[in-house]
Design a protein around this motif. Sequence first.
Motif, mmCIF file in Angstrom:
data_model
loop_
_atom_site.group_PDB
_atom_site.id
_atom_site.type_symbol
_atom_site.label_atom_id
_atom_site.label_comp_id
_atom_site.label_asym_id
_atom_site.label_seq_id
_atom_site.Cartn_x
_atom_site.Cartn_y
_atom_site.Cartn_z
ATOM 1 N N LEU A 30 0.833 -1.200 0.000
ATOM 2 C CA LEU A 30 0.000 0.000 0.000
ATOM 3 C C LEU A 30 0.868 1.250 0.000
ATOM 4 O O LEU A 30 0.612 2.191 -0.758
ATOM 5 C CB LEU A 30 -0.930 -0.011 1.216
ATOM 6 C CG LEU A 30 -1.895 1.157 1.335
ATOM 7 C CD1 LEU A 30 -2.844 1.199 0.145
ATOM 8 C CD2 LEU A 30 -2.683 1.052 2.626
ATOM 9 N N ASN A 33 2.417 1.695 -3.429
ATOM 10 C CA ASN A 33 1.414 2.199 -4.365
ATOM 11 C C ASN A 33 1.140 3.678 -4.138
ATOM 12 O O ASN A 33 0.986 4.443 -5.094
ATOM 13 C CB ASN A 33 0.118 1.403 -4.241
ATOM 14 C CG ASN A 33 0.174 0.098 -4.979
ATOM 15 O OD1 ASN A 33 0.885 -0.040 -5.967
ATOM 16 N ND2 ASN A 33 -0.555 -0.886 -4.508
ATOM 17 N N LEU A 34 1.077 4.086 -2.878
ATOM 18 C CA LEU A 34 0.842 5.498 -2.590
ATOM 19 C C LEU A 34 1.993 6.364 -3.090
ATOM 20 O O LEU A 34 1.770 7.442 -3.649
ATOM 21 C CB LEU A 34 0.646 5.706 -1.088
ATOM 22 C CG LEU A 34 -0.670 5.205 -0.505
ATOM 23 C CD1 LEU A 34 -0.661 5.351 1.012
ATOM 24 C CD2 LEU A 34 -1.848 5.949 -1.100
ATOM 25 N N ASP A 37 1.886 6.275 -7.055
ATOM 26 C CA ASP A 37 0.733 7.035 -7.528
ATOM 27 C C ASP A 37 0.901 8.522 -7.229
ATOM 28 O O ASP A 37 0.512 9.372 -8.035
ATOM 29 C CB ASP A 37 -0.557 6.515 -6.889
ATOM 30 C CG ASP A 37 -0.960 5.146 -7.408
ATOM 31 O OD1 ASP A 37 -0.381 4.695 -8.424
ATOM 32 O OD2 ASP A 37 -1.855 4.518 -6.796
ATOM 33 N N ASN A 99 -11.327 1.125 -6.566
ATOM 34 C CA ASN A 99 -9.961 0.921 -7.048
ATOM 35 C C ASN A 99 -8.995 0.696 -5.890
ATOM 36 O O ASN A 99 -8.118 -0.172 -5.969
ATOM 37 C CB ASN A 99 -9.531 2.126 -7.885
ATOM 38 C CG ASN A 99 -8.243 1.879 -8.612
ATOM 39 O OD1 ASN A 99 -7.841 0.733 -8.832
ATOM 40 N ND2 ASN A 99 -7.585 2.942 -9.011
ATOM 41 N N MET A 100 -9.138 1.455 -4.818
ATOM 42 C CA MET A 100 -8.268 1.282 -3.653
ATOM 43 C C MET A 100 -8.481 -0.089 -3.019
ATOM 44 O O MET A 100 -7.525 -0.755 -2.622
ATOM 45 C CB MET A 100 -8.509 2.380 -2.622
ATOM 46 C CG MET A 100 -7.991 3.735 -3.055
ATOM 47 S SD MET A 100 -6.213 3.754 -3.373
ATOM 48 C CE MET A 100 -5.564 3.424 -1.770
ATOM 49 N N LYS A 103 -6.736 -2.671 -5.090
ATOM 50 C CA LYS A 103 -5.286 -2.654 -4.893
ATOM 51 C C LYS A 103 -4.890 -3.333 -3.588
ATOM 52 O O LYS A 103 -3.896 -4.046 -3.530
ATOM 53 C CB LYS A 103 -4.756 -1.223 -4.908
ATOM 54 C CG LYS A 103 -4.587 -0.650 -6.274
ATOM 55 C CD LYS A 103 -3.904 0.695 -6.209
ATOM 56 C CE LYS A 103 -3.658 1.198 -7.613
ATOM 57 N NZ LYS A 103 -2.873 2.424 -7.617
ATOM 58 N N ILE A 104 -5.663 -3.112 -2.550
ATOM 59 C CA ILE A 104 -5.341 -3.683 -1.245
ATOM 60 C C ILE A 104 -5.465 -5.197 -1.285
ATOM 61 O O ILE A 104 -4.620 -5.932 -0.770
ATOM 62 C CB ILE A 104 -6.230 -3.072 -0.143
ATOM 63 C CG1 ILE A 104 -5.842 -1.613 0.082
ATOM 64 C CG2 ILE A 104 -6.095 -3.871 1.153
ATOM 65 C CD1 ILE A 104 -6.788 -0.859 0.975
#
Length: 111
Positions: A30, A33-34, A37, A99-100, A103-104
């Motif tokens: 996570l 990804n943060l 992104d 979407n989040m 991803k998780i």
Amino acid sequence: MEELIEKIKEHLNTRMKLAKLSLVEKGVLLFANLITDGLVIIFIVLAFLFVSLAFGFYLSELLGNSYGGFFLVSLFYFLMAVIVYATKDKYLEKPIINNMIKKIFKKQEEE
């Protein structure tokens, strides 16, 4: 009987370690990804800013005054902000949330 209790303790300890490692892995994914992104968003915002400045200068040149083009560009952004605010609940928030969540839980689906 004592051996069975010892095996159960080992099994529980192993399960707890696995749960901790799984939680750490999800947290790291996570975070990664943060970060990525966030970098993409920063570059998009910078590109958008420079295109907006260029368009403002271009419109100012077409209109023959130094503020007219920037006023039109800012008016356009204000109208876009009103439209986004009016439609955010229906069209923006739900897809972002979905979407989040994807991803998780992506890693779990792969396993």
